[in-house]
Structures are given as C-alpha cells and as structure tokens.
Design a protein around this motif. Structure first.
Motif, short mmCIF file in Angstrom:
data_model
loop_
_atom_site.label_atom_id
_atom_site.label_comp_id
_atom_site.label_asym_id
_atom_site.label_seq_id
_atom_site.Cartn_x
_atom_site.Cartn_y
_atom_site.Cartn_z
N PRO A 141 21.36 58.62 29.88
CA PRO A 141 20.70 58.44 28.59
C PRO A 141 19.30 57.84 28.69
CG PRO A 141 22.35 56.74 28.94
CD PRO A 141 22.52 57.72 30.05
N SER A 142 18.98 57.20 29.82
CA SER A 142 17.67 56.58 30.00
C SER A 142 16.93 57.28 31.12
CB SER A 142 17.84 55.08 30.30
OG SER A 142 18.59 54.45 29.28
N ALA A 143 15.83 56.70 31.57
CA ALA A 143 15.01 57.32 32.61
C ALA A 143 15.77 57.39 33.93
CB ALA A 143 13.72 56.54 32.79
N PRO A 144 15.71 58.50 34.64
CA PRO A 144 16.40 58.62 35.92
C PRO A 144 15.56 58.08 37.08
CG PRO A 144 15.41 60.72 35.35
CD PRO A 144 15.08 59.78 34.22
N VAL A 145 16.17 57.24 37.89
CA VAL A 145 15.56 56.81 39.14
C VAL A 145 16.48 57.23 40.28
CG1 VAL A 145 14.34 54.88 38.07
CG2 VAL A 145 16.62 54.51 39.06
N GLU A 146 15.98 57.19 41.50
CA GLU A 146 16.76 57.70 42.63
C GLU A 146 17.65 56.65 43.27
OE1 GLU A 146 14.70 60.29 45.39
OE2 GLU A 146 13.11 60.63 43.91
N VAL A 147 17.26 55.37 43.16
CA VAL A 147 18.04 54.32 43.81
C VAL A 147 17.77 52.99 43.11
CG1 VAL A 147 16.21 53.79 45.48
CG2 VAL A 147 18.59 53.30 46.07
N ILE A 148 18.78 52.13 43.07
CA ILE A 148 18.63 50.76 42.59
C ILE A 148 19.18 49.84 43.67
CG2 ILE A 148 19.31 49.05 40.87
CD1 ILE A 148 19.44 51.29 38.80
N ILE A 149 18.29 49.07 44.29
CA ILE A 149 18.68 48.15 45.35
C ILE A 149 18.74 46.73 44.79
CG2 ILE A 149 18.07 47.19 47.61
CD1 ILE A 149 18.89 50.15 47.68
N ASP A 150 19.92 46.13 44.86
CA ASP A 150 20.18 44.78 44.37
C ASP A 150 20.41 43.88 45.59
OD1 ASP A 150 21.70 42.46 43.49
OD2 ASP A 150 22.13 43.52 41.62
N SER A 151 19.61 42.83 45.72
CA SER A 151 19.67 41.99 46.92
C SER A 151 21.06 41.40 47.15
CB SER A 151 18.64 40.86 46.82
OG SER A 151 18.94 39.99 45.74
N GLU A 152 21.76 41.06 46.08
CA GLU A 152 23.09 40.48 46.23
C GLU A 152 24.05 41.46 46.88
OE1 GLU A 152 26.04 37.49 45.82
OE2 GLU A 152 23.85 37.42 45.62
N ILE A 153 23.87 42.72 46.60
CA ILE A 153 24.75 43.75 47.13
C ILE A 153 24.41 44.11 48.56
CG2 ILE A 153 25.46 46.17 46.88
CD1 ILE A 153 25.25 45.77 43.85
N VAL A 154 23.11 44.22 48.88
CA VAL A 154 22.73 44.62 50.25
C VAL A 154 22.62 43.44 51.19
CG1 VAL A 154 21.56 46.68 49.40
CG2 VAL A 154 20.23 44.58 49.76
N GLY A 155 22.60 42.21 50.67
CA GLY A 155 22.60 41.03 51.52
C GLY A 155 21.25 40.65 52.11
N VAL A 156 20.18 41.16 51.55
CA VAL A 156 18.82 40.85 52.02
C VAL A 156 17.95 40.64 50.79
CG1 VAL A 156 16.83 41.62 53.37
CG2 VAL A 156 19.13 42.31 54.05
N ARG A 157 17.09 39.61 50.83
CA ARG A 157 16.25 39.29 49.69
C ARG A 157 14.77 39.40 50.07
NH1 ARG A 157 18.79 36.86 45.53
NH2 ARG A 157 16.89 35.87 44.78
N LYS A 158 13.95 39.80 49.10
CA LYS A 158 12.51 39.75 49.30
C LYS A 158 12.10 38.29 49.56
CE LYS A 158 11.96 41.37 45.20
NZ LYS A 158 11.40 41.77 43.90
N PRO A 159 11.14 38.07 50.44
CA PRO A 159 10.17 39.01 51.01
C PRO A 159 10.60 39.69 52.30
CG PRO A 159 9.57 36.79 51.64
CD PRO A 159 10.77 36.66 50.74
#
Length: 238
Positions: A141-159
C-alpha cells in the motif's frame, strides 16, 4: 580516480522518515509547564543529534538533556523532565512522519533510483514504517523499497560499515553507485563514507560543525533528487 554514477539510495529512518512522537515528547516536556509546538519538538531533535555528534558517541543522556534544553526546559525542571524522557523515550517512540518523507521517497522512485533502508533501530523498524504508511519491502500500500536493514536484527550498528553491506549485498549493488542520507555526521556520514558510499547529511537547521566541503548537506528531503543530480556524472571513490 574511479567515478561512479549514483543508481541507488539508502535512507536512515530516525530524523529522515520518522521523528519522535509529539505526544510522547510533549508529555515529558510539559512537566516543566512548556507546551512545545511540533516545530519546536522537531528543532529539538536535530539539536540533540548535533550534540551527539559533538560528543562523539551515541549517548542517549546527551540526546535527552539537549532535547529538553532546546525546548526551553529550565534548570529547575531539568532532572524531572530528563527522568520522564528516560521512562518514555525509546526505540519504539518514532511514530511521527517527518516532513516530506513520503513525497521524497516518491520523487526518488519516480527518478529511477533503487531504494533501501538502513537504520539503527530496536527490531521493529519494518513494522513502524509500514504502520506510518511510508514504505514496505516490495509491492504494497505504500512506497516499495528493496530492503529494510534493522540494526537490532542484523546485530551491527552504524557507524560500523558492515551494516551497509547487508543492504548492498541483498540489492547486489556496488557501494560506489550508492548514496546514503542520514541525520548524524558521526553515525551516518562517517559510517557511509567508511563503507564507500556517498554520504549526505540531513541537516535541516545547519547544525553540522564539520568543515565546509567535507560532505554534502540537505535541508529538505524533497530536494534530495536535486542534490543527487549534481552527482549525475558520479563521485570519486578513490
């Protein structure tokens, strides 16, 4: 010198697409007798991010105290407001759609850019973006993007540059063809640059203290396509 044309844009969430809930933040600030406007609360967010950048580390105490001070909270109420912000402000508070968020994404898609999200978050950023009707992965229903990376899920945070690599790998895109927009000079600009991306600092009030010319700045999300057009012939990855 290697020059690459920008084909792909990765976006931060906090400060770019979502802002802290006005209701949550006002409930804390209001303890001091201040009835802050939405614009004052927005201004306070970017002032607090600039304070984090100056501090050199993502210390939430610095963020909360600067936020309160920027809203006009006096020393008399500072500790009480700070404690309320500790209690109420967290990774799930980002529910207010930032100005031009939907419009900016639609412009990028219409211009032919591939889009992805990379955010330091609390494990629910995909659901929060969907609930705010900003974007989702793939059709919807909203704008399509190809990927959403969440730091909590992948275990790595910026920077840490590795967080960007999750998005780049999923999208099968070269970092030299990718721009990243975020509101922190230290987390977003430094992290994206370390990963080989073109960093763009979302800085609506001109708070960035870095040397002039160090990186690109953007004051309105709906002007992002114009900025990227200046890099249509590429940017140096050397």
């Amino acid at each position: 010198m290697d020059m690459r044309r920008i084909t792909t844009v990765l976006l931060d969430v906090g400060g770019v697409l979502l802002l802290p809930s006005s209701d949550v933040m006002q409930a804390a600030i209001g303890h001091s007798g201040i009835n802050a406007t939405d614009e004052q609360l927005r201004r306070a967010h970017y002032a607090a991010i600039a304070a984090l950048d100056a501090n050199g580390s993502p210390d939430l105490e610095v963020y909360r105290r600067t936020f309160a001070t920027s809203c006009g909270v006096s020393a008399e109420f500072a500790e009480a407001v700070y404690e309320l912000l500790v209690e109420r402000f967290n990774g799930h508070t980002w529910q207010r759609v930032a100005p031009h968020a939907r419009e900016g994404i639609e412009q990028l898609l219409a211009a032919g850019f591939r889009l992805g999200i990379v955010s330091n978050a609390a494990g629910t950023i995909e659901q929060m973006l969907a609930a705010a009707e900003i974007c989702q992965v793939g059709p919807g229903p909203s704008a399509p993007v190809e990927v959403i990376i969440d730091s909590e899920i992948v275990g790595v945070r910026k920077p840490d540059p590795r967080i960007f690599h999750f998005a780049l790998t999923t999208m099968a895109v070269d970092p030299g063809e990718t721009a990243y927009l975020g509101d922190s000079a230290r987390l977003d600009v430094d992290g994206a640059r370390s990963a080989g991306l073109l960093p763009v600092h979302f800085d609506p009030y001109g708070d960035c203290a870095d040397p002039a010319g160090d990186h690109d700045h953007l004051d309105r999300f709906d002007k992002f396509c114009e900025l990227l057009d200046r890099h249509k012939d590429g940017f140096s990855t050397a």
